[in-house]
Design a protein around this motif. Structure first.
Motif, short mmCIF file in Angstrom:
data_model
loop_
_atom_site.label_atom_id
_atom_site.label_comp_id
_atom_site.label_asym_id
_atom_site.label_seq_id
_atom_site.Cartn_x
_atom_site.Cartn_y
_atom_site.Cartn_z
N MET A 59 -15.37 -2.84 7.17
CA MET A 59 -14.52 -2.43 6.07
C MET A 59 -14.05 -0.99 6.21
N ASN A 60 -14.88 -0.12 6.84
CA ASN A 60 -14.44 1.26 7.06
C ASN A 60 -13.20 1.29 7.92
N THR A 61 -13.17 0.40 8.94
CA THR A 61 -11.99 0.30 9.80
C THR A 61 -10.78 -0.15 9.00
N SER A 62 -10.97 -1.14 8.11
CA SER A 62 -9.86 -1.63 7.30
C SER A 62 -9.33 -0.53 6.39
N LEU A 63 -10.23 0.22 5.76
CA LEU A 63 -9.80 1.30 4.88
C LEU A 63 -8.96 2.32 5.63
N SER A 64 -9.41 2.66 6.82
CA SER A 64 -8.68 3.64 7.63
C SER A 64 -7.30 3.11 8.01
N LEU A 65 -7.23 1.85 8.40
CA LEU A 65 -5.95 1.27 8.80
C LEU A 65 -5.01 1.12 7.60
N LEU A 66 -5.56 0.76 6.45
CA LEU A 66 -4.73 0.64 5.26
C LEU A 66 -4.14 2.00 4.87
N ALA A 67 -4.96 3.03 4.98
CA ALA A 67 -4.47 4.38 4.68
C ALA A 67 -3.35 4.77 5.64
N ASP A 68 -3.50 4.38 6.90
CA ASP A 68 -2.45 4.67 7.90
C ASP A 68 -1.16 3.93 7.56
N LEU A 69 -1.27 2.68 7.11
CA LEU A 69 -0.08 1.92 6.73
C LEU A 69 0.62 2.57 5.53
N LEU A 70 -0.17 3.05 4.58
CA LEU A 70 0.41 3.72 3.41
C LEU A 70 1.17 4.98 3.83
N LYS A 71 0.58 5.74 4.73
CA LYS A 71 1.24 6.96 5.22
C LYS A 71 2.52 6.62 5.98
N THR A 72 2.47 5.53 6.75
CA THR A 72 3.65 5.11 7.50
C THR A 72 4.80 4.75 6.56
N ALA A 73 4.47 4.05 5.46
CA ALA A 73 5.51 3.68 4.50
C ALA A 73 6.17 4.92 3.91
N GLN A 74 5.38 5.93 3.61
CA GLN A 74 5.95 7.17 3.07
C GLN A 74 6.77 7.92 4.13
N LYS A 75 6.28 7.87 5.35
CA LYS A 75 6.99 8.54 6.44
C LYS A 75 8.35 7.88 6.69
N GLU A 76 8.39 6.54 6.47
CA GLU A 76 9.63 5.80 6.70
C GLU A 76 10.62 5.96 5.55
N GLY A 77 10.18 6.60 4.45
CA GLY A 77 11.13 6.89 3.38
C GLY A 77 10.78 6.39 1.99
N ALA A 78 9.60 5.75 1.83
CA ALA A 78 9.22 5.26 0.50
C ALA A 78 8.90 6.43 -0.43
N ASP A 79 9.43 6.39 -1.64
CA ASP A 79 9.07 7.40 -2.65
C ASP A 79 7.62 7.25 -3.07
N ARG A 80 7.23 5.99 -3.29
CA ARG A 80 5.88 5.66 -3.72
C ARG A 80 5.52 4.32 -3.08
N ALA A 81 4.24 4.06 -2.97
CA ALA A 81 3.83 2.80 -2.34
C ALA A 81 2.39 2.48 -2.73
N ASP A 82 2.05 1.21 -2.65
CA ASP A 82 0.64 0.83 -2.78
C ASP A 82 0.35 -0.33 -1.83
N ILE A 83 -0.93 -0.53 -1.57
CA ILE A 83 -1.37 -1.59 -0.67
C ILE A 83 -2.52 -2.33 -1.32
N LEU A 84 -2.42 -3.65 -1.36
CA LEU A 84 -3.51 -4.50 -1.84
C LEU A 84 -4.00 -5.35 -0.68
N PHE A 85 -5.29 -5.24 -0.40
CA PHE A 85 -5.93 -5.99 0.69
C PHE A 85 -6.95 -6.93 0.08
N ILE A 86 -6.86 -8.22 0.39
CA ILE A 86 -7.83 -9.19 -0.09
C ILE A 86 -8.34 -10.02 1.09
N GLN A 87 -9.62 -9.96 1.29
CA GLN A 87 -10.28 -10.76 2.34
C GLN A 87 -11.14 -11.81 1.65
#
Length: 444
Positions: free
Chosen positions: A1-29
């Motif tokens: 799960m630590n790996t997933s948290l890190s990757l999810l945070a990276d995806l959130l940063k990528t969305a902002q870098k690509e131009g998103a004003d705001r963003a959220d991520i929901l992960f369900i396993q």
């Protein structure tokens, strides 16, 4: 799960870098296993594991969601760009947004939502076999419709660009059996089920098997009740359906659209004074408990009805903005869909009478144990459902009845409710034995 948290945070940063004003991520396993036997033979077994990740991006007042089942860093820029491209062509929605940034919330850590127990195949098979054997051993039980058990586990993570980070795990264990009593055109069926958060809290196989058999046998040789206006008493296992209709009518999105028969009811007395309705996502071991909602709002109990008066709508951020109210943390969503308001652990508080006292003055009425079909008009509150159960005569349960309809209007039904004091928390929506003082019965 630590790996997933890190990757999810990276995806959130990528969305902002690509131009998103705001963003959220929901992960369900999720992980689930289920087994079913019928007359001692394996009929079905199923096992599944799934990851789903939903990225929601905002461009001003526009937003879009894209979902995936894999966290591949090389795909993050493409996912973010695709979500943003979708957002650009969608119409503006001035009400959708993220929760405003605030100081970190102290989320409850002691809700007791996760049991790591993994029952073995042999344990599950022994349980469902014993459940079926116990039911079939009762004289008059002629067949089984199936004996089953299942368990599931889920891990939920929510991250937002406003700084919220939350995660929790939830487990569930369930068992159920349906059996047939009698033969030919007079045969009857009934069932027993139980679902818990912890494996050790599940009812014994023998008790569920015996309960299903006794219920089916009690329904043999039913009659049709006469057509009349009669008091109706709902067994706890189906009384919660009335709470479900109430919850649907007070969802913020229905109120904002004006499509609820309760749209003008906030602050009004719609139940008798002794009625209190709670929605509590913080119940320990609750089937619908959670430390935060799907938008990162801290879970907190809500008294929806106090002394008969409606106090709150069920609100997510969007419906709260539409109604110019603060959200009360009732947002729910899947990774591929936007949030919508819903209830959590919903229940009537106990009344002051025993079930016996609740029925004592009924010379003729009906005790409902099962309902089928549904004709509920959300705009008017008109209510009509098929039912079966038992006659009540001089305050006592009498002969079984079936093939009839009960009808009324939910406004009138809510205003004429009486509650017993036998509340048990066995479902996501729970009610003690419930009485409606008069409804139309269409029978013989």
């Amino acid at each position: 799960m630590n790996t997933s948290l890190s990757l999810l945070a990276d995806l959130l940063k990528t969305a902002q870098k690509e131009g998103a004003d705001r963003a959220d991520i929901l992960f369900i396993q999720t992980q689930s296993v289920s087994y079913q036997i019928r007359n001692g033979k394996m009929e079905e077994t199923e096992s599944s594991e799934q990851n789903e990740i939903g990225l929601r991006v905002f461009l001003g007042k526009k937003s879009a969601i894209i979902s995936t089942t894999e966290l591949k860093p090389d795909e993050f820029p493409r996912l973010a760009s695709q979500a943003l491209a979708m957002a650009k062509v969608l119409p503006e929605d001035k009400f959708s947004d993220l929760l405003e940034a605030s100081s970190p919330q102290r989320l409850s850590k002691n809700l007791e939502l996760f049991d790591p127990t993994l029952p073995t195949n042999d344990n599950i098979l022994a349980y469902i076999t014993e459940m079926e054997e116990q039911a079939l051993a009762q004289k008059g039980i002629t067949n089984s419709n199936g004996s089953s058990a299942a368990y599931g586990k889920s891990h939920i993570i929510l991250l937002t660009s406003n700084g919220f980070k939350g995660e929790y795990q939830h487990s569930s264990f369930s068992a159920g059996i349906s059996v047939v009593a009698g033969q030919g055109p007079t045969m009857q069926r009934d069932y027993a089920t139980h679902t818990t958060t912890f494996y050790r809290d599940l009812d014994t196989a023998k008790s569920l098997g015996l309960q299903a058999a006794q219920r089916a046998l009690a329904r043999l040789n039913p009659k049709k009740p006469r057509t009349a206006n009669l008091p109706i008493v709902f067994d706890p296992r189906i009384a919660g359906s009335l709470l479900g209709h109430f919850a649907s009518a007070i969802k913020g999105n229905a109120i904002a659209r004006g499509t609820s028969f309760l749209k003008q009811a906030l602050g009004r007395t719609i139940f008798p004074k002794e009625v209190t309705i709670m929605d509590d996502p913080t119940c320990k071991k609750g089937l619908r408990s959670r430390p935060f909602d799907a938008e990162g709002v801290k879970a907190a109990p809500l008294t929806l009805v106090e002394e008969g008066t409606l106090q709150h709508w069920l609100l997510d951020i969007r419906s709260a903005n539409q109604l110019n109210l603060p959200t009360n943390g009732r947002a729910s969503r899947s990774p591929s869909s936007p949030p919508t308001p819903t209830h959590t652990n919903l229940y009537f508080k106990n009344g002051s009478h025993s079930r016996t006292d609740l029925m004592a003055d009924i010379k003729e009425g009906i005790y409902i144990t099962e309902m089928m079909g549904s004709a509920i008009n959300g705009l008017t509150g008109d209510y009509s459902r098929g039912a079966s159960g038992f006659m009540i005569r001089n305050g006592q349960l009498a002969e079984p009845v079936a093939e009839f309809t009960i009808a009324g209007n939910l406004n009138d039904m809510f205003a004429n409710i009486g509650l017993a004091n036998d509340l048990e928390f066995r479902y996501g929506v729970n009610s003690p034995t419930l009485r409606v003082h008069s409804m139309t019965v269409a029978g013989a």
